[in-house]
Design an enzyme around this catalytic site. Structure first.
Site, PDB file in Angstrom:
ATOM      1  N   LYS A  14     -10.198   5.386 -21.197  1.00 38.12           N
ATOM      2  CA  LYS A  14      -9.885   6.647 -20.521  1.00 38.12           C
ATOM      3  C   LYS A  14     -10.400   7.841 -21.337  1.00 38.12           C
ATOM      4  O   LYS A  14     -11.002   8.757 -20.790  1.00 38.12           O
ATOM      5  CB  LYS A  14      -8.365   6.801 -20.311  1.00 38.12           C
ATOM      6  CG  LYS A  14      -7.716   5.702 -19.485  1.00 38.12           C
ATOM      7  CD  LYS A  14      -6.234   5.974 -19.248  1.00 38.12           C
ATOM      8  CE  LYS A  14      -5.371   5.975 -20.490  1.00 38.12           C
ATOM      9  NZ  LYS A  14      -5.235   4.668 -21.166  1.00 38.12           N
TER      10      LYS A  14
ATOM     11  N   ARG B  12       2.655   8.579 -16.943  1.00 37.40           N
ATOM     12  CA  ARG B  12       2.756   7.229 -17.472  1.00 37.40           C
ATOM     13  C   ARG B  12       3.934   6.467 -16.881  1.00 37.40           C
ATOM     14  O   ARG B  12       4.167   5.307 -17.242  1.00 37.40           O
ATOM     15  CB  ARG B  12       2.945   7.312 -18.978  1.00 37.40           C
ATOM     16  CG  ARG B  12       1.814   6.678 -19.787  1.00 37.40           C
ATOM     17  CD  ARG B  12       2.179   6.860 -21.231  1.00 37.40           C
ATOM     18  NE  ARG B  12       1.387   6.106 -22.146  1.00 37.40           N
ATOM     19  CZ  ARG B  12       0.224   6.496 -22.671  1.00 37.40           C
ATOM     20  NH1 ARG B  12      -0.327   7.605 -22.275  1.00 37.40           N
ATOM     21  NH2 ARG B  12      -0.370   5.754 -23.569  1.00 37.40           N
TER      22      ARG B  12
ATOM     23  N   ARG C 155     -11.483  -0.796 -32.570  1.00 38.38           N
ATOM     24  CA  ARG C 155     -11.334   0.652 -32.784  1.00 38.38           C
ATOM     25  C   ARG C 155     -10.606   0.921 -34.095  1.00 38.38           C
ATOM     26  O   ARG C 155     -10.996   1.807 -34.859  1.00 38.38           O
ATOM     27  CB  ARG C 155     -10.542   1.264 -31.611  1.00 38.38           C
ATOM     28  CG  ARG C 155     -10.172   2.735 -31.820  1.00 38.38           C
ATOM     29  CD  ARG C 155      -9.639   3.372 -30.551  1.00 38.38           C
ATOM     30  NE  ARG C 155      -8.223   3.122 -30.341  1.00 38.38           N
ATOM     31  CZ  ARG C 155      -7.565   3.401 -29.204  1.00 38.38           C
ATOM     32  NH1 ARG C 155      -8.221   3.915 -28.173  1.00 38.38           N
ATOM     33  NH2 ARG C 155      -6.285   3.165 -29.087  1.00 38.38           N
TER      34      ARG C 155
ATOM     35  N   ARG D  33      -5.366   4.698 -36.281  1.00 36.66           N
ATOM     36  CA  ARG D  33      -4.203   5.422 -35.776  1.00 36.66           C
ATOM     37  C   ARG D  33      -2.951   4.649 -36.148  1.00 36.66           C
ATOM     38  O   ARG D  33      -2.972   3.432 -36.223  1.00 36.66           O
ATOM     39  CB  ARG D  33      -4.293   5.465 -34.243  1.00 36.66           C
ATOM     40  CG  ARG D  33      -4.750   6.770 -33.688  1.00 36.66           C
ATOM     41  CD  ARG D  33      -5.143   6.644 -32.255  1.00 36.66           C
ATOM     42  NE  ARG D  33      -4.074   6.118 -31.407  1.00 36.66           N
ATOM     43  CZ  ARG D  33      -4.183   5.991 -30.094  1.00 36.66           C
ATOM     44  NH1 ARG D  33      -5.303   6.336 -29.493  1.00 36.66           N
ATOM     45  NH2 ARG D  33      -3.195   5.526 -29.381  1.00 36.66           N
TER      46      ARG D  33
ATOM     47  N   ARG E   2       2.816  -1.406 -26.506  1.00 36.34           N
ATOM     48  CA  ARG E   2       2.151  -0.481 -25.580  1.00 36.34           C
ATOM     49  C   ARG E   2       1.713  -1.205 -24.309  1.00 36.34           C
ATOM     50  O   ARG E   2       1.757  -0.636 -23.217  1.00 36.34           O
ATOM     51  CB  ARG E   2       0.962   0.201 -26.266  1.00 36.34           C
ATOM     52  CG  ARG E   2       1.402   1.402 -27.110  1.00 36.34           C
ATOM     53  CD  ARG E   2       0.533   1.621 -28.324  1.00 36.34           C
ATOM     54  NE  ARG E   2      -0.826   1.978 -28.003  1.00 36.34           N
ATOM     55  CZ  ARG E   2      -1.875   1.770 -28.810  1.00 36.34           C
ATOM     56  NH1 ARG E   2      -1.686   1.169 -29.978  1.00 36.34           N
ATOM     57  NH2 ARG E   2      -3.073   2.140 -28.462  1.00 36.34           N
TER      58      ARG E   2
END
Ligand code: ADP
Length: 191
Positions: A13, A88, A127, A136, A147
């Protein structure tokens, strides 16, 4: 153009929203980026949301609804914006409907970037290993699992929510990045 990009963590996204911003000037509104900025700056919202984010839980609805509502009012959003990571859950989607009606705005499309879970886990691990300055805080196995659970339980129902409103377009997020961009451009052309 007012657009929602819907899809699981790691669907792409953010990448696609950035490309749309570069190519069309629609503003990328990523609640994840805004919240990470709040955490980094140590604001009250940052302090309130840091631990929830690290665990991969959603932060309270009123926090993100308020952030988005204020951001949409800034003048750079008049030519269009892309919601990335918001809404969300159904309560946020209902709050967004109300907010847009109050502001006399209308969504043009909701684009679902469909990707299966196996691929997502690989992408996010990649990532995490490639991010300059370290991964992150929530790109670790435990938080990622959470998640994905949160996505399936709370966010995936929005696919039906927007389908029922007649604004949903689903595209294949397993294709390569350029192909996904092309599919999104096709959707926009139809609007
Ligand atoms: P990803 O889609 O890769 O999980 P995001 O950057 O969109 O990452 O979001 C990171 C975290 O920020 C989420 O796990 C959640 O804690 C918080 N967050 C972002 N957007 C929302 C939202 N709309 N509602 C609640 N929490 C959010």
């Amino acid at each position: 153009m007012k657009l929602i990009l819907l899809g699981p963590p790691g669907a792409g996204k953010g990448t696609q929203a950035q490309r749309l911003e570069e190519n069309h000037g629609y503003i990328q509104l990523s609640t994840g980026d805004m919240l990470r900025a709040a955490v980094a700056a140590g604001t009250e919202i940052g302090l309130q949301t840091k631990d929830l984010m690290a665990r991969g839980e959603l932060v309270p609805n009123d926090v993100v609804v308020e952030i988005i509502s204020e951001r949409i009012d800034l003048p750079d959003c008049v030519d269009g914006f892309i919601l990335d990571g918001f809404p969300r859950n159904v309560a946020q989607a209902e709050a967004l409907d109300e907010m847009l009606a109050d502001k006399n705005l209308k969504l043009d499309a909701v684009v679902e970037i469909a990707v299966n879970d196996g691929i997502l886990i690989n992408r996010i691990e990649k990532r995490a290993s490639e991010t300059v300055g370290g991964p992150r805080e929530d790109d670790n196995a435990e938080s990622l699992k959470n998640r994905l659970v949160v996505y399936h339980e709370q966010t995936a129902p929005l696919i039906e929510y927007y389908h029922n409103k007649g604004v949903l377009k689903s595209i294949d997020g397993m294709a390569d990045v350029d192909e996904v961009s092309k599919q999104i451009e096709e959707v926009l052309k139809q609007r």
